[in-house]
Design a protein around this motif. Sequence first.
Motif, PDB file in Angstrom:
ATOM      1  N   PHE A 111       4.001 -97.047  12.964  1.00  0.00           N
ATOM      2  CA  PHE A 111       3.702 -98.296  13.684  1.00  0.00           C
ATOM      3  C   PHE A 111       3.166 -98.050  15.086  1.00  0.00           C
ATOM      4  O   PHE A 111       2.710 -98.976  15.741  1.00  0.00           O
ATOM      5  CB  PHE A 111       4.947 -99.177  13.719  1.00  0.00           C
ATOM      6  N   LYS A 112       3.211 -96.803  15.559  1.00  0.00           N
ATOM      7  CA  LYS A 112       2.670 -96.500  16.887  1.00  0.00           C
ATOM      8  C   LYS A 112       1.176 -96.806  16.935  1.00  0.00           C
ATOM      9  O   LYS A 112       0.624 -97.018  18.001  1.00  0.00           O
ATOM     10  CB  LYS A 112       2.903 -95.034  17.239  1.00  0.00           C
ATOM     11  N   ASN A 138       4.954 -89.279  17.264  1.00  0.00           N
ATOM     12  CA  ASN A 138       4.114 -90.272  16.585  1.00  0.00           C
ATOM     13  C   ASN A 138       3.180 -91.018  17.525  1.00  0.00           C
ATOM     14  O   ASN A 138       2.023 -91.284  17.187  1.00  0.00           O
ATOM     15  CB  ASN A 138       4.995 -91.277  15.845  1.00  0.00           C
ATOM     16  N   GLY A 239      14.011 -96.896  20.157  1.00  0.00           N
ATOM     17  CA  GLY A 239      13.919 -95.823  21.132  1.00  0.00           C
ATOM     18  C   GLY A 239      13.563 -96.466  22.465  1.00  0.00           C
ATOM     19  O   GLY A 239      14.418 -96.912  23.221  1.00  0.00           O
ATOM     20  N   GLY A 240      12.253 -96.557  22.720  1.00  0.00           N
ATOM     21  CA  GLY A 240      11.775 -97.247  23.923  1.00  0.00           C
ATOM     22  C   GLY A 240      11.832 -98.762  23.789  1.00  0.00           C
ATOM     23  O   GLY A 240      11.758 -99.484  24.783  1.00  0.00           O
ATOM     24  N   GLY A 241      11.906 -99.239  22.554  1.00  0.00           N
ATOM     25  CA  GLY A 241      12.134-100.667  22.317  1.00  0.00           C
ATOM     26  C   GLY A 241      10.902-101.557  22.293  1.00  0.00           C
ATOM     27  O   GLY A 241      11.020-102.783  22.230  1.00  0.00           O
ATOM     28  N   THR A 242       9.708-100.969  22.302  1.00  0.00           N
ATOM     29  CA  THR A 242       8.496-101.794  22.339  1.00  0.00           C
ATOM     30  C   THR A 242       8.422-102.785  21.189  1.00  0.00           C
ATOM     31  O   THR A 242       7.952-103.909  21.374  1.00  0.00           O
ATOM     32  CB  THR A 242       7.206-100.946  22.225  1.00  0.00           C
ATOM     33  N   GLY A 243       8.840-102.369  20.021  1.00  0.00           N
ATOM     34  CA  GLY A 243       8.726-103.240  18.852  1.00  0.00           C
ATOM     35  C   GLY A 243       9.636-104.448  18.958  1.00  0.00           C
ATOM     36  O   GLY A 243       9.229-105.581  18.693  1.00  0.00           O
ATOM     37  N   GLY A 301      12.115 -90.089  17.413  1.00  0.00           N
ATOM     38  CA  GLY A 301      11.679 -91.320  18.072  1.00  0.00           C
ATOM     39  C   GLY A 301      12.835 -92.104  18.684  1.00  0.00           C
ATOM     40  O   GLY A 301      12.621 -93.005  19.496  1.00  0.00           O
ATOM     41  N   SER A 348      10.356 -92.016   7.432  1.00  0.00           N
ATOM     42  CA  SER A 348      10.747 -91.114   8.519  1.00  0.00           C
ATOM     43  C   SER A 348      12.237 -91.282   8.823  1.00  0.00           C
ATOM     44  O   SER A 348      12.871 -92.256   8.402  1.00  0.00           O
ATOM     45  CB  SER A 348       9.937 -91.440   9.777  1.00  0.00           C
ATOM     46  N   THR A 378       9.440 -97.900  10.205  1.00  0.00           N
ATOM     47  CA  THR A 378       8.433 -97.717  11.254  1.00  0.00           C
ATOM     48  C   THR A 378       7.511 -96.524  11.045  1.00  0.00           C
ATOM     49  O   THR A 378       6.453 -96.459  11.669  1.00  0.00           O
ATOM     50  CB  THR A 378       9.142 -97.566  12.604  1.00  0.00           C
ATOM     51  N   GLY A 379       7.933 -95.585  10.191  1.00  0.00           N
ATOM     52  CA  GLY A 379       7.076 -94.412  10.017  1.00  0.00           C
ATOM     53  C   GLY A 379       7.216 -93.788   8.640  1.00  0.00           C
ATOM     54  O   GLY A 379       8.225 -93.961   7.949  1.00  0.00           O
TER      55      GLY A 379
END
Length: 411
Positions: A111-112, A138, A239-243, A301, A348, A378-379
Amino acid sequence: MGSYLSHLECSACGQTYSADELRTVCPACGKVLLARYDLARAREQTRLKDEPGRPTSLWRYPELLPVRDPSNVVTLGEGWTPLLSANRLGRALGCRRLMVKDEGLNPTGSFKARGMAVAVSRAKELGARSLATPSAGNAACAMSAYAARAGLEAYVFMPEDAPATNQELCLSYGAHLFLVRGLISDCGRIVRREGPGRGWFDVSTLREPYRVEGKKTMGYELAEQLGWRLPDVIVYPTGGGTGIVGMWKAFSEMQELGWIDDRRPRMVSVQSTGCAPIVRAFQNGQTYAEPWAEARTIAGGLRVPSAIGDYLILRAIRDSGGTAIAVSDDEIVEAMKRMSRDEGLFVSTEAAATVAGLDQLIRSGSVDPDAEIVLFLTGSGLLNPATTSVSRPVLDPDDVDGCRRVIDTQP
Ligand SMILES: Cc1ncc(COP(=O)(O)O)c(C=O)c1O
Ligand SMILES: [Zn+2]
């Protein structure tokens, strides 16, 4: 069908800025800038539901994306991934209405691609020549691929133990790859230290306003694929939470556009027991997350000790009545196998964490088995298959008896 982008707004101090120059974080307070659109005008003029001819990629929503001139769109066909029912897995976990969104089918296998397609397109539109990012693997692959397609330079910084496939992919796209003795946060420090003097535009997660715009399209697609409504529960590896931040933003936008009502899914954040800063902050009732010391997990991730968007992730979880839970590496490996065996989906480690997380939530009674649940896969597992090592028999084709013996004794 142009963009209705109007300005950037700081998600912490509320300061507004022009969207038509390259920007990273809020100059006033250092927090996350979010893109704002003229939704009232978009509501009047956009007839998405009556327009069947839109592309089957995330660019089917150009009004709500930041690229002003369609000739600047850099695409590899990202988005519009399948929303599949997962009945066998659902039965095994004890839930009746389970679905998965298969993000592993995106270009570069995760999804990146969504975030990077939009960030690279917009960076190109605003005049960037070279891009840099810290990455677990990713995001670097996605950035390298889109930079190659846009004709931009790519500088990627990964922890030295990042999966070999991720490294090879970046190199094949012509990126400048650097391995860092440390974690993604250390990679980020190098990008911030070296980037400004070298003309690199930093596209780190949520330190740049447009990756989250690409990721939010998961929310738009989910609503559209369900006939303009949302599920009861969304489970997302964080992880970073963007989604999670992006989807939460998408839901508000869609409501303002009149595309959905005010019902929202419970947002569930899944992390690893070896790195769970958001889970800990959620459980302690904090609005920001303390950095996690000695982060360690096979889900690269999710190995993000400190996320700049922590307050936005925690807000989305709480406002939605959701929760945050951590799963172990052993549970993740087991979930990967289960996903392959039960559904034919080779995912993933991060994606598998959602399965392990849901298992816990159903067992503990925190999620109703009758709820409509969507897991974000997501992957693809193809990027890092080493975790599924199972011994495999080797046959000598001329040794007939030997072949039969081996085949007959297989479990
Ligand atoms: C496959 C996969 N899933 C989930 C994540 C975490 O995503 P986010 O940064 O949006 O929380 C990553 C980040 O590297 C990832 O590669
Ligand atoms: Zn600010």
